[in-house]
Design an enzyme around this catalytic site. Structure first.
Site, PDB file in Angstrom:
ATOM      1  N   GLU A 113       1.587 -56.794 -27.158  1.00 55.46           N
ATOM      2  CA  GLU A 113       2.680 -55.952 -27.653  1.00 55.46           C
ATOM      3  C   GLU A 113       3.241 -55.130 -26.517  1.00 55.46           C
ATOM      4  O   GLU A 113       2.622 -55.019 -25.442  1.00 55.46           O
ATOM      5  CB  GLU A 113       2.162 -55.023 -28.762  1.00 55.46           C
ATOM      6  CG  GLU A 113       1.912 -55.757 -30.050  1.00 55.46           C
ATOM      7  CD  GLU A 113       1.506 -54.828 -31.181  1.00 55.46           C
ATOM      8  OE1 GLU A 113       1.013 -53.718 -30.904  1.00 55.46           O
ATOM      9  OE2 GLU A 113       1.683 -55.227 -32.338  1.00 55.46           O
ATOM     10  N   HIS A 235      10.435 -45.265 -34.873  1.00 54.43           N
ATOM     11  CA  HIS A 235      10.602 -46.717 -34.765  1.00 54.43           C
ATOM     12  C   HIS A 235      12.109 -46.975 -34.806  1.00 54.43           C
ATOM     13  O   HIS A 235      12.808 -46.415 -35.648  1.00 54.43           O
ATOM     14  CB  HIS A 235       9.894 -47.414 -35.925  1.00 54.43           C
ATOM     15  CG  HIS A 235       9.733 -48.876 -35.701  1.00 54.43           C
ATOM     16  ND1 HIS A 235      10.783 -49.755 -35.814  1.00 54.43           N
ATOM     17  CD2 HIS A 235       8.672 -49.615 -35.338  1.00 54.43           C
ATOM     18  CE1 HIS A 235      10.345 -50.974 -35.538  1.00 54.43           C
ATOM     19  NE2 HIS A 235       9.070 -50.913 -35.237  1.00 54.43           N
ATOM     20  N   ARG A 281      11.000 -48.945 -27.148  1.00 61.49           N
ATOM     21  CA  ARG A 281      11.251 -48.326 -28.453  1.00 61.49           C
ATOM     22  C   ARG A 281      12.063 -47.028 -28.404  1.00 61.49           C
ATOM     23  O   ARG A 281      13.047 -46.869 -29.119  1.00 61.49           O
ATOM     24  CB  ARG A 281       9.901 -47.945 -29.044  1.00 61.49           C
ATOM     25  CG  ARG A 281       9.550 -48.655 -30.280  1.00 61.49           C
ATOM     26  CD  ARG A 281       8.230 -48.155 -30.763  1.00 61.49           C
ATOM     27  NE  ARG A 281       7.576 -49.285 -31.397  1.00 61.49           N
ATOM     28  CZ  ARG A 281       6.443 -49.193 -32.071  1.00 61.49           C
ATOM     29  NH1 ARG A 281       5.818 -48.050 -32.175  1.00 61.49           N
ATOM     30  NH2 ARG A 281       5.923 -50.250 -32.638  1.00 61.49           N
ATOM     31  N   HIS A 342       7.797 -42.566 -37.334  1.00 62.86           N
ATOM     32  CA  HIS A 342       6.795 -43.620 -37.489  1.00 62.86           C
ATOM     33  C   HIS A 342       5.374 -43.102 -37.271  1.00 62.86           C
ATOM     34  O   HIS A 342       4.459 -43.499 -37.966  1.00 62.86           O
ATOM     35  CB  HIS A 342       7.124 -44.712 -36.459  1.00 62.86           C
ATOM     36  CG  HIS A 342       6.297 -45.946 -36.581  1.00 62.86           C
ATOM     37  ND1 HIS A 342       6.154 -46.626 -37.770  1.00 62.86           N
ATOM     38  CD2 HIS A 342       5.583 -46.644 -35.659  1.00 62.86           C
ATOM     39  CE1 HIS A 342       5.388 -47.691 -37.571  1.00 62.86           C
ATOM     40  NE2 HIS A 342       5.011 -47.717 -36.312  1.00 62.86           N
ATOM     41  N   ARG A 377       2.648 -42.768 -28.048  1.00 64.75           N
ATOM     42  CA  ARG A 377       1.527 -43.641 -28.426  1.00 64.75           C
ATOM     43  C   ARG A 377       1.764 -45.077 -27.970  1.00 64.75           C
ATOM     44  O   ARG A 377       2.847 -45.630 -28.162  1.00 64.75           O
ATOM     45  CB  ARG A 377       1.373 -43.613 -29.943  1.00 64.75           C
ATOM     46  CG  ARG A 377       0.333 -44.561 -30.479  1.00 64.75           C
ATOM     47  CD  ARG A 377       0.393 -44.607 -31.994  1.00 64.75           C
ATOM     48  NE  ARG A 377       1.572 -45.308 -32.453  1.00 64.75           N
ATOM     49  CZ  ARG A 377       1.554 -46.403 -33.231  1.00 64.75           C
ATOM     50  NH1 ARG A 377       0.401 -46.909 -33.631  1.00 64.75           N
ATOM     51  NH2 ARG A 377       2.674 -46.961 -33.625  1.00 64.75           N
TER      52      ARG A 377
HETATM   53  C1  LIG Z   1       4.602 -49.278 -41.199  1.00 64.59           C
HETATM   54  C2  LIG Z   1       3.507 -48.915 -40.239  1.00 64.59           C
HETATM   55  C3  LIG Z   1       3.008 -49.866 -39.358  1.00 64.59           C
HETATM   56  C4  LIG Z   1       1.974 -49.525 -38.466  1.00 64.59           C
HETATM   57  N1  LIG Z   1       1.435 -50.497 -37.653  1.00 64.59           N
HETATM   58  C5  LIG Z   1       0.360 -50.187 -36.873  1.00 64.59           C
HETATM   59  C6  LIG Z   1      -0.316 -51.192 -36.121  1.00 64.59           C
HETATM   60  O1  LIG Z   1       0.043 -52.366 -36.168  1.00 64.59           O
HETATM   61  N2  LIG Z   1      -1.381 -50.816 -35.345  1.00 64.59           N
HETATM   62  C7  LIG Z   1      -1.815 -49.521 -35.269  1.00 64.59           C
HETATM   63  O2  LIG Z   1      -2.792 -49.245 -34.545  1.00 64.59           O
HETATM   64  N3  LIG Z   1      -1.192 -48.556 -35.984  1.00 64.59           N
HETATM   65  C8  LIG Z   1      -0.141 -48.865 -36.792  1.00 64.59           C
HETATM   66  N4  LIG Z   1       0.456 -47.874 -37.525  1.00 64.59           N
HETATM   67  C9  LIG Z   1      -0.124 -46.533 -37.502  1.00 64.59           C
HETATM   68  C10 LIG Z   1      -1.431 -46.537 -38.327  1.00 64.59           C
HETATM   69  O3  LIG Z   1      -1.256 -47.338 -39.472  1.00 64.59           O
HETATM   70  C11 LIG Z   1      -1.811 -45.132 -38.768  1.00 64.59           C
HETATM   71  O4  LIG Z   1      -1.768 -44.257 -37.690  1.00 64.59           O
HETATM   72  C12 LIG Z   1      -3.235 -45.131 -39.351  1.00 64.59           C
HETATM   73  O5  LIG Z   1      -3.327 -46.088 -40.376  1.00 64.59           O
HETATM   74  C13 LIG Z   1      -3.598 -43.757 -39.865  1.00 64.59           C
HETATM   75  O6  LIG Z   1      -4.803 -43.862 -40.579  1.00 64.59           O
HETATM   76  P1  LIG Z   1      -5.428 -42.570 -41.225  1.00 64.59           P
HETATM   77  O7  LIG Z   1      -6.683 -43.007 -41.897  1.00 64.59           O
HETATM   78  O8  LIG Z   1      -5.484 -41.487 -40.242  1.00 64.59           O
HETATM   79  O9  LIG Z   1      -4.332 -42.120 -42.318  1.00 64.59           O
HETATM   80  P2  LIG Z   1      -3.718 -42.902 -43.560  1.00 64.59           P
HETATM   81  O10 LIG Z   1      -4.030 -44.340 -43.570  1.00 64.59           O
HETATM   82  O11 LIG Z   1      -2.290 -42.507 -43.662  1.00 64.59           O
HETATM   83  O12 LIG Z   1      -4.522 -42.260 -44.779  1.00 64.59           O
HETATM   84  C14 LIG Z   1      -4.355 -40.904 -45.122  1.00 64.59           C
HETATM   85  C15 LIG Z   1      -5.051 -40.690 -46.447  1.00 64.59           C
HETATM   86  O13 LIG Z   1      -5.093 -39.304 -46.756  1.00 64.59           O
HETATM   87  C16 LIG Z   1      -4.699 -39.109 -48.114  1.00 64.59           C
HETATM   88  N5  LIG Z   1      -4.192 -37.743 -48.236  1.00 64.59           N
HETATM   89  C17 LIG Z   1      -3.165 -37.163 -47.569  1.00 64.59           C
HETATM   90  N6  LIG Z   1      -3.034 -35.877 -47.947  1.00 64.59           N
HETATM   91  C18 LIG Z   1      -4.000 -35.640 -48.862  1.00 64.59           C
HETATM   92  C19 LIG Z   1      -4.378 -34.503 -49.649  1.00 64.59           C
HETATM   93  N7  LIG Z   1      -3.725 -33.322 -49.585  1.00 64.59           N
HETATM   94  N8  LIG Z   1      -5.423 -34.626 -50.516  1.00 64.59           N
HETATM   95  C20 LIG Z   1      -6.089 -35.811 -50.627  1.00 64.59           C
HETATM   96  N9  LIG Z   1      -5.772 -36.914 -49.919  1.00 64.59           N
HETATM   97  C21 LIG Z   1      -4.748 -36.821 -49.055  1.00 64.59           C
HETATM   98  C22 LIG Z   1      -3.670 -40.197 -48.333  1.00 64.59           C
HETATM   99  O14 LIG Z   1      -3.443 -40.423 -49.691  1.00 64.59           O
HETATM  100  C23 LIG Z   1      -4.355 -41.359 -47.617  1.00 64.59           C
HETATM  101  O15 LIG Z   1      -5.360 -41.920 -48.411  1.00 64.59           O
HETATM  102  C24 LIG Z   1       1.483 -48.203 -38.426  1.00 64.59           C
HETATM  103  C25 LIG Z   1       2.000 -47.245 -39.299  1.00 64.59           C
HETATM  104  C26 LIG Z   1       2.990 -47.593 -40.210  1.00 64.59           C
HETATM  105  C27 LIG Z   1       3.506 -46.551 -41.155  1.00 64.59           C
END
Ligand SMILES: Cc1cc2nc3c(=O)[nH]c(=O)nc-3n(C[C@H](O)[C@H](O)[C@H](O)COP(=O)(O)OP(=O)(O)OC[C@H]3O[C@@H](n4cnc5c(N)ncnc54)[C@H](O)[C@@H]3O)c2cc1C
Length: 525
Positions: A113, A235, A281, A342, A377
């Site tokens: 990538e 993005h 980007r 993003h 990032r």
């Molecule tokens: C469309 C898209 C494509 C992406 N593609 C990539 C990729 O290919 N590779 C890569 O490395 N990264 C990618 N990213 C970034 C990556 O997906 C995220 O940074 C990562 O998944 C974040 O994980 P996390 O567990 O920190 O948060 P999340 O997966 O966002 O989970 C957060 C959780 O917290 C919960 N939550 C939030 N607030 C509260 C609250 N007040 N009380 C209770 N629960 C709460 C939510 O409901 C959720 O369950 C992408 C992001 C997007 C949006």
């Protein structure tokens, strides 16, 4: 009032939260609270994959170097090395759990990538996050020791500091149960925030509805420092359609010859950068933003219709199908697109074990600022960061001395009533997201930031009054957090008197020395 006791509370069920739960479950009683269903986070939507040094000819140093270059001088070297060194074992862990990675001749198929000098992205076709989440959720549901609380929204953390105790540690939290509308007390010696990013602070975002910065705002209120909040990754191409919430048009479309055009069909990228549509980007996102503002447009067009229908079906089946559902035939017409928020590079300042400034409180995943991403990032570095820090936090918790829990007061809502005008909340949501887009978006100026700061202060006062007088609802809690996060973004942007990485200011277009993170310190209790 209901209350629960656990060894560890984990807020959030994305890759960070679920990984931590699985590491802790054999030795600790764990509660996972999540504000909607288990898969309603960004992790579910990740497409590209997970970066790790896995192929011949690649090296840890090369992955470190690529990350440092993308981060524009602001990556923390120790955090970068830590993630890169532990990335291969994180992928091995997912394989052991049964994630069906794409293979070639029995080996992991690795893609390359933007910004990576080697093929090092492990993936599950073009839906990596969904496959990872499916596997983890299935295992978490049958793991003894993990209790799941879906539809439970963190309201606030409970700390010794807030209770006036000598020990300022985090002692638990209050959470709103959607089913009963009751605020429940959870008590534990350790609390992990894994609540994801804050993309919903902007009008256009690729993030799901859950990305409202709740963990960052709650940690700030609890006394944690936050860092680098001005660095929001946009993005360049998100589908623009009233019924297409957050649908990404992959950068591969430009890679395969897609051209960016104004609605009258004129190409504009060659005037902005010699690499035209293939510029990085942030350059493409800035050019689109410039053209939209200059011509007063709602969107620009991305045209890939010169490719044959067979080619498009083969390379972009999901994009073709999603656009067709919305009446856009990409084999004959251009795709309306806008740039969209993003990724939140900044967050709660945390160390190599996910520890924050408040004892007993950890932050991991997109909520945290570990220093890995610096000012920008590198693609596919975030899922791996979630896993590496989930494991590190679990190890730190396992080694932490037990401390006696205090009695926690139940939530007091004896002096509040039901809100009579909930329309105020939705109106304020719209207003905030629109002016953040216009004033604190891809290109910033002092004047625009000042305007945003002024409006945020007005909204904050209004919401404070709402919060003090009415029963809490999820919408109100999210708005309260978004306004707090917006304030942190604007303050950080105002503090940075240069243009670096994702932060671009017309008033300070050059780099300044020395490179330093923006660290905001919360007011004393
Ligand atoms: C469309 C898209 C494509 C992406 N593609 C990539 C990729 O290919 N590779 C890569 O490395 N990264 C990618 N990213 C970034 C990556 O997906 C995220 O940074 C990562 O998944 C974040 O994980 P996390 O567990 O920190 O948060 P999340 O997966 O966002 O989970 C957060 C959780 O917290 C919960 N939550 C939030 N607030 C509260 C609250 N007040 N009380 C209770 N629960 C709460 C939510 O409901 C959720 O369950 C992408 C992001 C997007 C949006």
């Amino acid at each position: 009032m209901a209350s629960h006791d656990f060894d560890v509370l984990i807020v959030g069920s994305g890759l960070a939260g679920l990984s931590a739960a699985l590491h802790l479950a054999p030795t600790h009683s764990v509660a996972v609270l999540t504000k909607r269903a288990l898969n309603d986070g960004s992790s579910q939507w990740a497409q590209g994959g997970i970066a790790a040094v896995l192929g011949e000819g690649d090296s840890l140093q090369s992955h470190v170097d690529d990350t440092l270059i993308a981060g524009a001088g602001l990556c923390d070297l120790a955090a970068t090395r830590f993630v890169v060194e532990h990335a291969p074992e994180a992928i091995a862990w997912l394989r052991e759990l049964g994630v069906p990675f794409s293979l070639e001749n029995g080996e992991l198929h690795l893609t390359r990538e933007g910004g990576h000098s080697q093929r090092r992205i492990a993936h599950v076709t073009d839906a990596t996050g969904a496959a990872v989440q499916r596997t983890l959720i299935e295992i978490v549901r049958r793991t003894p020791g993990i209790t799941l609380f879906e539809e439970h929204t963190l309201v606030d953390l409970i700390t010794g500091r807030k209770l006036g105790l000598a020990d300022p540690a985090c002692l638990g939290l209050y959470a709103l149960d959607e089913a009963t509308d009751e605020v429940i007390t959870f008590r534990a010696a350790h609390t992990i925030l894994a609540t994801g990013g804050a993309g919903k602070v902007y009008l256009y975002t690729t993030n799901p509805d859950t990305a409202t910065g709740d963990g960052i705002a709650a940690a700030w209120r609890a006394g944690c420092r936050v860092a680098n909040m001005e660095f929001i990754q946009f993005h360049p191409t998100c589908l623009y359609h009233p019924h297409a919430k957050s649908f990404l048009i992959s950068e591969a479309v430009r890679g395969e010859g897609g051209l960016l055009k104004l609605p009258d069909g004129t190409r504009f990228m060659p005037a902005h950068d010699a690499r035209a549509e293939l510029a990085p980007r942030d350059v493409v996102a800035r050019a689109i933003d410039f053209e939209m503002k200059k011509h007063g447009l709602d969107c620009v067009h991305l045209d890939i219709s010169h490719q044959s229908p067979v080619f498009l079906q083969e390379h972009f089946p999901n994009i073709l199908a999603r656009c067709a559902e919305l009446g856009i035939d990409i084999t004959r017409e251009p795709i309306p697109v806008v740039p969209a928020a993003h990724y939140t590079c900044g967050g709660v300042l945390s160390d190599l074990s996910g520890r924050t400034d408040v004892p007993g409180l950890y932050a991991i995943g997109e909520t945290a600022c570990t220093g890995l991403h610096g000012a920008n990032r590198l693609a596919s570095n975030s899922l791996v960061e979630c896993m590496v820090f989930a494991r590190a936090a679990a190890l730190a918790i396992a080694e932490a001395p037990a401390h006696a829990g205090a009695e926690l007061p139940p939530w007091d809502d004896s002096r509040v009533t039901d809100a009579d005008e909930t329309v105020v909340i939705s109106h304020n949501w719209d207003e905030l997201r629109r002016f953040m887009w216009d004033y604190v978006g891809i290109v910033r100026t002092n004047k625009r930031l000042e305007r945003a700061a002024h409006r945020i202060a007005l909204l904050a006062a209004e919401i404070h009054e709402f919060y003090a007088h009415f029963h809490v609802t999820r919408d109100l809690l999210e708005l309260r957090n978004l306004v707090q996060v917006a304030e942190l973004i604007v303050r950080s942007a105002q503090a940075r008197r240069e243009s670096r990485g994702l932060h671009f200011s017309r008033d300070y277009p050059s780099l300044a020395a020395p490179a330093a993170p923006t660290i905001l310190v919360p007011p004393a209790a």
